[in-house]
Design a protein around this motif. Structure first.
Motif, PDB file in Angstrom:
ATOM      1  N   LEU A  99       0.822  -1.218   0.000  1.00  0.00           N
ATOM      2  CA  LEU A  99       0.000   0.000   0.000  1.00  0.00           C
ATOM      3  C   LEU A  99       0.852   1.263   0.000  1.00  0.00           C
ATOM      4  O   LEU A  99       0.479   2.255  -0.617  1.00  0.00           O
ATOM      5  CB  LEU A  99      -0.900   0.014   1.248  1.00  0.00           C
ATOM      6  N   HIS A 107      -4.317   2.096  -5.393  1.00  0.00           N
ATOM      7  CA  HIS A 107      -4.183   2.114  -3.938  1.00  0.00           C
ATOM      8  C   HIS A 107      -5.535   1.962  -3.249  1.00  0.00           C
ATOM      9  O   HIS A 107      -5.692   1.188  -2.309  1.00  0.00           O
ATOM     10  CB  HIS A 107      -3.487   3.410  -3.498  1.00  0.00           C
ATOM     11  N   ILE A 253       1.503  -5.580   6.386  1.00  0.00           N
ATOM     12  CA  ILE A 253       0.788  -5.680   7.656  1.00  0.00           C
ATOM     13  C   ILE A 253       1.704  -6.232   8.748  1.00  0.00           C
ATOM     14  O   ILE A 253       1.780  -5.677   9.853  1.00  0.00           O
ATOM     15  CB  ILE A 253      -0.494  -6.506   7.469  1.00  0.00           C
ATOM     16  N   THR A 261       4.866  -0.230  16.727  1.00  0.00           N
ATOM     17  CA  THR A 261       4.171  -0.264  18.011  1.00  0.00           C
ATOM     18  C   THR A 261       5.137  -0.622  19.139  1.00  0.00           C
ATOM     19  O   THR A 261       5.069  -0.036  20.228  1.00  0.00           O
ATOM     20  CB  THR A 261       3.012  -1.276  17.950  1.00  0.00           C
ATOM     21  N   TYR A 331       8.413  13.112  10.142  1.00  0.00           N
ATOM     22  CA  TYR A 331       7.376  13.077  11.180  1.00  0.00           C
ATOM     23  C   TYR A 331       7.906  13.490  12.560  1.00  0.00           C
ATOM     24  O   TYR A 331       7.219  14.227  13.271  1.00  0.00           O
ATOM     25  CB  TYR A 331       6.721  11.694  11.243  1.00  0.00           C
ATOM     26  N   PHE A 359       1.029   9.108  12.484  1.00  0.00           N
ATOM     27  CA  PHE A 359       0.367   8.114  11.632  1.00  0.00           C
ATOM     28  C   PHE A 359       0.229   8.626  10.191  1.00  0.00           C
ATOM     29  O   PHE A 359      -0.497   8.025   9.392  1.00  0.00           O
ATOM     30  CB  PHE A 359      -1.041   7.802  12.162  1.00  0.00           C
ATOM     31  N   SER A 361      -1.140  11.157   7.219  1.00  0.00           N
ATOM     32  CA  SER A 361      -2.395  11.873   6.999  1.00  0.00           C
ATOM     33  C   SER A 361      -2.848  11.575   5.575  1.00  0.00           C
ATOM     34  O   SER A 361      -2.057  11.102   4.765  1.00  0.00           O
ATOM     35  CB  SER A 361      -2.106  13.374   7.186  1.00  0.00           C
ATOM     36  N   VAL A 363      -4.763   9.870   2.257  1.00  0.00           N
ATOM     37  CA  VAL A 363      -5.203   8.540   1.810  1.00  0.00           C
ATOM     38  C   VAL A 363      -4.312   7.405   2.321  1.00  0.00           C
ATOM     39  O   VAL A 363      -4.758   6.270   2.411  1.00  0.00           O
ATOM     40  CB  VAL A 363      -5.306   8.429   0.267  1.00  0.00           C
ATOM     41  N   GLU A 375      -3.424  -1.375  21.369  1.00  0.00           N
ATOM     42  CA  GLU A 375      -2.315  -2.163  21.939  1.00  0.00           C
ATOM     43  C   GLU A 375      -1.552  -1.376  22.992  1.00  0.00           C
ATOM     44  O   GLU A 375      -1.195  -1.908  24.041  1.00  0.00           O
ATOM     45  CB  GLU A 375      -1.322  -2.537  20.841  1.00  0.00           C
TER      46      GLU A 375
HETATM   47  C1  HEM Z   1       0.999   3.412   7.093  1.00  0.00           C
HETATM   48  C2  HEM Z   1       2.760   4.997  11.322  1.00  0.00           C
HETATM   49  C3  HEM Z   1       1.172   0.975  13.530  1.00  0.00           C
HETATM   50  C4  HEM Z   1      -0.300  -0.736   9.269  1.00  0.00           C
HETATM   51  C5  HEM Z   1       1.604   4.178   8.056  1.00  0.00           C
HETATM   52  C6  HEM Z   1       2.202   5.474   7.821  1.00  0.00           C
HETATM   53  C7  HEM Z   1       2.703   5.902   8.996  1.00  0.00           C
HETATM   54  C8  HEM Z   1       2.419   4.898   9.987  1.00  0.00           C
HETATM   55  C9  HEM Z   1       3.445   7.207   9.248  1.00  0.00           C
HETATM   56  C10 HEM Z   1       2.279   6.196   6.462  1.00  0.00           C
HETATM   57  C11 HEM Z   1       1.215   7.247   6.444  1.00  0.00           C
HETATM   58  C12 HEM Z   1       1.302   8.186   5.296  1.00  0.00           C
HETATM   59  O1  HEM Z   1       2.027   7.934   4.309  1.00  0.00           O
HETATM   60  O2  HEM Z   1       0.599   9.219   5.369  1.00  0.00           O
HETATM   61  C13 HEM Z   1       2.471   4.038  12.280  1.00  0.00           C
HETATM   62  C14 HEM Z   1       2.759   4.183  13.700  1.00  0.00           C
HETATM   63  C15 HEM Z   1       2.311   3.061  14.322  1.00  0.00           C
HETATM   64  C16 HEM Z   1       1.746   2.199  13.287  1.00  0.00           C
HETATM   65  C17 HEM Z   1       3.416   5.398  14.322  1.00  0.00           C
HETATM   66  C18 HEM Z   1       2.358   2.661  15.778  1.00  0.00           C
HETATM   67  C19 HEM Z   1       2.423   3.514  16.771  1.00  0.00           C
HETATM   68  C20 HEM Z   1       0.590   0.177  12.576  1.00  0.00           C
HETATM   69  C21 HEM Z   1      -0.060  -1.066  12.852  1.00  0.00           C
HETATM   70  C22 HEM Z   1      -0.445  -1.569  11.653  1.00  0.00           C
HETATM   71  C23 HEM Z   1      -0.066  -0.615  10.619  1.00  0.00           C
HETATM   72  C24 HEM Z   1      -0.266  -1.713  14.221  1.00  0.00           C
HETATM   73  C25 HEM Z   1      -1.175  -2.866  11.509  1.00  0.00           C
HETATM   74  C26 HEM Z   1      -1.338  -3.530  10.500  1.00  0.00           C
HETATM   75  C27 HEM Z   1      -0.068   0.238   8.325  1.00  0.00           C
HETATM   76  C28 HEM Z   1      -0.381   0.083   6.918  1.00  0.00           C
HETATM   77  C29 HEM Z   1      -0.001   1.284   6.290  1.00  0.00           C
HETATM   78  C30 HEM Z   1       0.523   2.142   7.335  1.00  0.00           C
HETATM   79  C31 HEM Z   1      -0.992  -1.148   6.257  1.00  0.00           C
HETATM   80  C32 HEM Z   1      -0.113   1.635   4.813  1.00  0.00           C
HETATM   81  C33 HEM Z   1      -1.338   2.460   4.584  1.00  0.00           C
HETATM   82  C34 HEM Z   1      -1.467   2.981   3.164  1.00  0.00           C
HETATM   83  O3  HEM Z   1      -0.451   3.264   2.521  1.00  0.00           O
HETATM   84  O4  HEM Z   1      -2.612   3.112   2.716  1.00  0.00           O
HETATM   85  N1  HEM Z   1       1.737   3.860   9.395  1.00  0.00           N
HETATM   86  N2  HEM Z   1       1.870   2.833  12.078  1.00  0.00           N
HETATM   87  N3  HEM Z   1       0.571   0.440  11.221  1.00  0.00           N
HETATM   88  N4  HEM Z   1       0.458   1.488   8.547  1.00  0.00           N
HETATM   89 FE1  HEM Z   1       1.060   2.182  10.329  1.00  0.00          FE
END
Ligand code: HEM
Length: 417
Positions: A99, A107, A253, A261, A331, A359, A361, A363, A375
């Motif tokens: 993704l 996407h 994932i 985390t 970030y 996290f 912002s 899409v 968690e």
């Molecule tokens: C994407 C942070 C935990 C699954 C992202 C992105 C960030 C992020 C910064 C990219 C966002 C963007 O490009 O705007 C974090 C932080 C976490 C965390 C700080 C924990 C504190 C998790 C967990 C999962 C997860 C537990 C569980 C499966 C994903 C997935 C994407 C993503 C699948 C891709 C989404 C996309 O591109 O549509 N995360 N994440 N993340 N995260 Fe997390």
């Protein structure tokens, strides 16, 4: 002149894994860039050039314009050598296509496959299992008899158990997954290298793909009602996902849900130890835990960057950026931006509002945000009432990585009920 030199030095931090092992120095560099050069060109040996974006408002605006700022072909900062190896894999159709690597319209379709599993309703169904896992891991801490390395003995295991349970993998496979995800994300850390950077990266990917190819075949033969079965049997325009698409889905994932985390939990505990008044406050007011979890996420910002590439000539905050050039969204910097956060360098367990961007912002906003929050809250809800004193038992050590990271070691001494 001295100032110019130090701004240039600050800019090099983004491409220097070791810079992330010294949080104080790193944040000094980021603060300098926010003030003096918020859209800063970084051109250092070994990396393709990029622009570092350090202000909250600019990161937010770039993430909002997903028509102009694309994730492909360079979603994350890698060395030029790894960029080239990945380009080659992509050309052969064997590259990771998760993704975070792709843009709309593809996407949106792929994200929808797993999205239901991460919505609040699904999270509520998972809560009992997460609480049980939290209890198990705090029990494990108690079994260590008063001292442990919280990262290695607690924090790295718990989120992996949660995410692999969600996928539906057997516990006997967890150690193998732990090693592979750490190798993929900790790739800048020379302690866990397989050969050179490019060789390391492709070798870890090959192992992950091999494991997940078998999983796809097994879940197609016998669907078991878990997330892995949903991915294996998903259809896009009537066609099943290719082995690579399915494997990429598991990889994002399993990997995205893990170190992010665990780093937040470890960094959150370190923050509570260094700010005992905030720990006392949480013990007296457990209702603050959701805000405290949010503050831990802001404080740690375990994802150090994602990148976007301009689809057309444009500008950011007045600086022209050409089509095809890449920006790095910092970030940790956005989350200490003085224009958005009151006293950004204070750990405030009750911070409200807390508009952090940890996290992301738009899409690509983290799919697992609700899971991560649950968690973190579950672990501290279990730990804090049972804690009867905790302190550092040695110096914490940070992972040298420019992507996802945090503490590699947090030696602690404690009394647990
Ligand atoms: C994407 C942070 C935990 C699954 C992202 C992105 C960030 C992020 C910064 C990219 C966002 C963007 O490009 O705007 C974090 C932080 C976490 C965390 C700080 C924990 C504190 C998790 C967990 C999962 C997860 C537990 C569980 C499966 C994903 C997935 C994407 C993503 C699948 C891709 C989404 C996309 O591109 O549509 N995360 N994440 N993340 N995260 Fe997390």
């Amino acid at each position: 002149m001295a100032m110019t030199r130090s701004i240039e030095e600050a800019g090099r931090s983004f491409a220097t894994p070791a810079a992330y092992t010294d949080e104080t120095r790193l944040h000094e560099a980021l603060a300098l860039l926010r003030r003096e050069s918020p859209v800063h060109r970084v051109d250092v040996p070994g990396y393709n050039p990029f622009w570092a974006i350090t202000r909250h408002a600019d990161v937010l605006e770039i993430e909002r314009r997903n028509d102009l700022w694309l994730s492909a072909p360079r979603p994350v900062l890698r060395s030029a050598e790894v960029d080239a190896a990945l380009d080659e894999r992509r050309a052969k159709g064997t590259g990771l296509k998760t993704l975070v690597h792709i843009d709309d319209p593809e996407h949106r379709v792929l994200r929808a496959i797993g999205a239901d599993w991460f919505r609040p309703k699904a999270m509520r169904a998972l809560e009992v299992r997460v609480r049980e896992l939290a209890r198990r891991h705090v029990d494990r801490m108690a079994e260590h008899g008063g001292s442990c390395d919280f990262v290695q003995q607690v924090a790295v295991h718990y989120p992996l158990y949660v995410i692999l349970s969600l996928l539906g993998l057997p516990e006997s496979d967890f150690p193998r997954m732990l090693r592979l995800t750490q190798e993929l994300f900790g790739q800048d850390d020379s302690r866990s290298r397989r050969g050179g950077a490019a060789q390391h990266h492709t070798s870890v990917l090959d192992d992950l793909f091999a494991y997940f190819r078998e999983l796809t075949a097994a879940r197609r033969a016998t669907p078991t009602g878990d997330l892995a079965s949903v991915i294996a049997n998903a259809r896009v325009d009537g066609e099943p996902l290719s082995d690579f698409e399915a494997a990429s889905y598991y990889v994002i994932i399993a990997t995205a849900g893990h170190d992010t985390t665990s780093s937040t939990i470890a960094g959150g505990l370190e923050a509570l130890i260094r700010h005992p008044a905030e720990l006392r406050r949480l013990r007296e007011e457990p209702g603050l835990l959701p805000l405290a979890a949010e503050e831990m996420i802001r404080w740690v910002s375990p994802v150090k960057e994602f990148m976007r590439t301009a689809a057309a000539d444009t500008h950011v905050n007045g600086t022209p950026i050409g089509k095809g050039e890449s920006v790095l969204l910092s970030y940790p910097s956005a989350n200490r931006d003085e224009d958005v956060f009151a006293e950004p360098f204070r750990f405030d367990a009750g911070r409200d509002p807390n508009r952090h961007l940890a996290f992301g912002s738009g899409v690509h906003y983290c799919l697992g945000a609700a899971l991560a929050r649950m968690e973190i809250r579950a672990l501290f809800a279990e730990l804090i009432p049972r804690l009867d004193g905790i302190e550092l038992d040695g110096e914490p050590v940070w992972l040298a990585t420019t992507f996802v990271g945090g503490l590699r070691s947090l030696p602690v001494r404690y009394r647990l009920r």
